[in-house]
Write an enzyme that holds these catalytic residues in place. Structure first.
Site, PDB file in Angstrom:
ATOM      1  N   LEU A 114      73.504  28.714  50.957  1.00  0.00           N
ATOM      2  CA  LEU A 114      73.819  29.110  52.331  1.00  0.00           C
ATOM      3  C   LEU A 114      72.485  29.344  53.028  1.00  0.00           C
ATOM      4  CD1 LEU A 114      76.743  31.684  51.762  1.00  0.00           C
ATOM      5  CD2 LEU A 114      76.934  29.360  52.660  1.00  0.00           C
ATOM      6  N   ASP A 115      72.437  29.105  54.332  1.00  0.00           N
ATOM      7  CA  ASP A 115      71.206  29.354  55.098  1.00  0.00           C
ATOM      8  C   ASP A 115      70.846  30.840  55.033  1.00  0.00           C
ATOM      9  OD1 ASP A 115      71.609  26.781  55.974  1.00  0.00           O
ATOM     10  OD2 ASP A 115      72.461  27.421  57.896  1.00  0.00           O
ATOM     11  N   VAL A 116      69.595  31.125  55.334  1.00  0.00           N
ATOM     12  CA  VAL A 116      69.123  32.520  55.321  1.00  0.00           C
ATOM     13  C   VAL A 116      70.047  33.423  56.128  1.00  0.00           C
ATOM     14  CG1 VAL A 116      67.244  34.065  56.004  1.00  0.00           C
ATOM     15  CG2 VAL A 116      66.711  31.821  55.142  1.00  0.00           C
ATOM     16  N   HIS A 197      72.565  22.537  56.858  1.00  0.00           N
ATOM     17  CA  HIS A 197      72.933  23.212  58.116  1.00  0.00           C
ATOM     18  C   HIS A 197      74.145  22.555  58.780  1.00  0.00           C
ATOM     19  CE1 HIS A 197      68.698  25.117  58.984  1.00  0.00           C
ATOM     20  NE2 HIS A 197      69.242  25.526  57.859  1.00  0.00           N
ATOM     21  N   ARG A 200      76.301  24.453  61.570  1.00  0.00           N
ATOM     22  CA  ARG A 200      75.480  24.721  62.768  1.00  0.00           C
ATOM     23  C   ARG A 200      75.206  23.424  63.524  1.00  0.00           C
ATOM     24  NH1 ARG A 200      73.324  30.033  62.014  1.00  0.00           N
ATOM     25  NH2 ARG A 200      73.689  30.656  59.861  1.00  0.00           N
TER      26      ARG A 200
END
Ligand code: URA
Length: 248
Positions: A114-116, A197, A200
């Site tokens: 997962l992204d930060v 991503h 997003r």
């Protein structure tokens, strides 16, 4: 009792403790001899005593909680924002820093990333085959995300995501498997790929922006409502099957 779990020289308490990430064999031996280890609620000071491993529960002084014996560890972490899903993080702490030492010692790794800034359901395991299968594009496990949107939206945003958007550097459009507007500033969408991503970028390509993103389910396995961000829990075989993996 399965053959595998019968007491034998391979499952002496010293070996069992070592296999569960409690340190080098010598250290495990010393922990046991000093009376720091309980098996199924009873202190055992004999490192050479053998145990059935089925349903075996360990308690070790200095380590919180009960540790169920497991050949492979399967965990669910409610990932907080501000953590990297990497063993060698660059700008933020690693999610692995949220786990107790024995799990890091066992080398559990996140199943995908997962992204930060993304929060929510993250699986971790030391079962390499599970990681391989669940992250392979062939397997296509559906993942459910909730996105807070930067700008108010209506059904047309979901319609775009459902009919497909073109992402930079992709040859073909990519569509959500499902998408529901929860309110004018939030939507829930399901995707089966794991591109960089992806949520997003898809929402940006559809003309809005993600303000915050949470993963709420993988397959049929949902993020428990009572698991606070930063906390983790064990997963059993039934829960892993919901996520698309059948443990050995
Ligand atoms: N899609 C994203 O954009 N970010 C994630 O962390 C996961 C899916």
């Amino acid at each position: 009792m399965s053959k595998k779990s019968k007491p034998n020289k391979n499952n002496t308490l010293e070996r069992v403790l070592h296999s569960q990430g409690f340190g080098a064999r010598k250290l495990c031996r010393n922990l046991i001899r000093s009376g720091s280890v309980s098996v199924n609620g009873i202190v055992c000071e004999d490192p050479d005593q053998a145990f059935e491993t089925d349903n075996l529960q360990l308690e070790v002084d200095g380590y919180e909680g009960v540790w169920p014996y497991c050949e492979n560890a399967y965990l669910l972490l409610n990932k907080p924002a501000g953590y990297e899903c990497s063993r060698a993080p660059k700008h933020h702490p690693s999610i692995l820093s949220l786990l107790p030492d024995p799990l890091r010692e066992r080398d559990v790794q996140p199943v995908g990333r997962l992204d930060v800034e993304t929060t929510g359901l993250l699986l971790l395991t030391d079962d390499g085959q599970c990681i391989h299968v669940l992250t392979s594009p062939k397997h296509a496990v559906p993942k459910v995300y909730r996105a807070e949107l930067a700008e108010t939206a209506d059904q047309s945003l979901c319609d775009k995501l459902l009919s497909g958007v073109l992402l930079k550097d992709e040859a073909e459009t990519i569509a959500a498997d499902a998408c529901v507007l929860l309110n004018p500033n939030a939507l829930e969408m399901i995707i089966s790929q794991g591109k960089y991503h992806q949520v997003r970028r898809m929402i940006a390509a559809a003309g809005n922006h993600v303000q915050s993103l949470e993963r709420v389910a993988i397959g049929e396995l949902t993020l428990p409502a009572d698991l606070a961000p930063g906390n983790w829990q064990w997963l059993d075989a039934t829960q892993m099957r919901l996520a698309g993996w059948t443990p050995k």
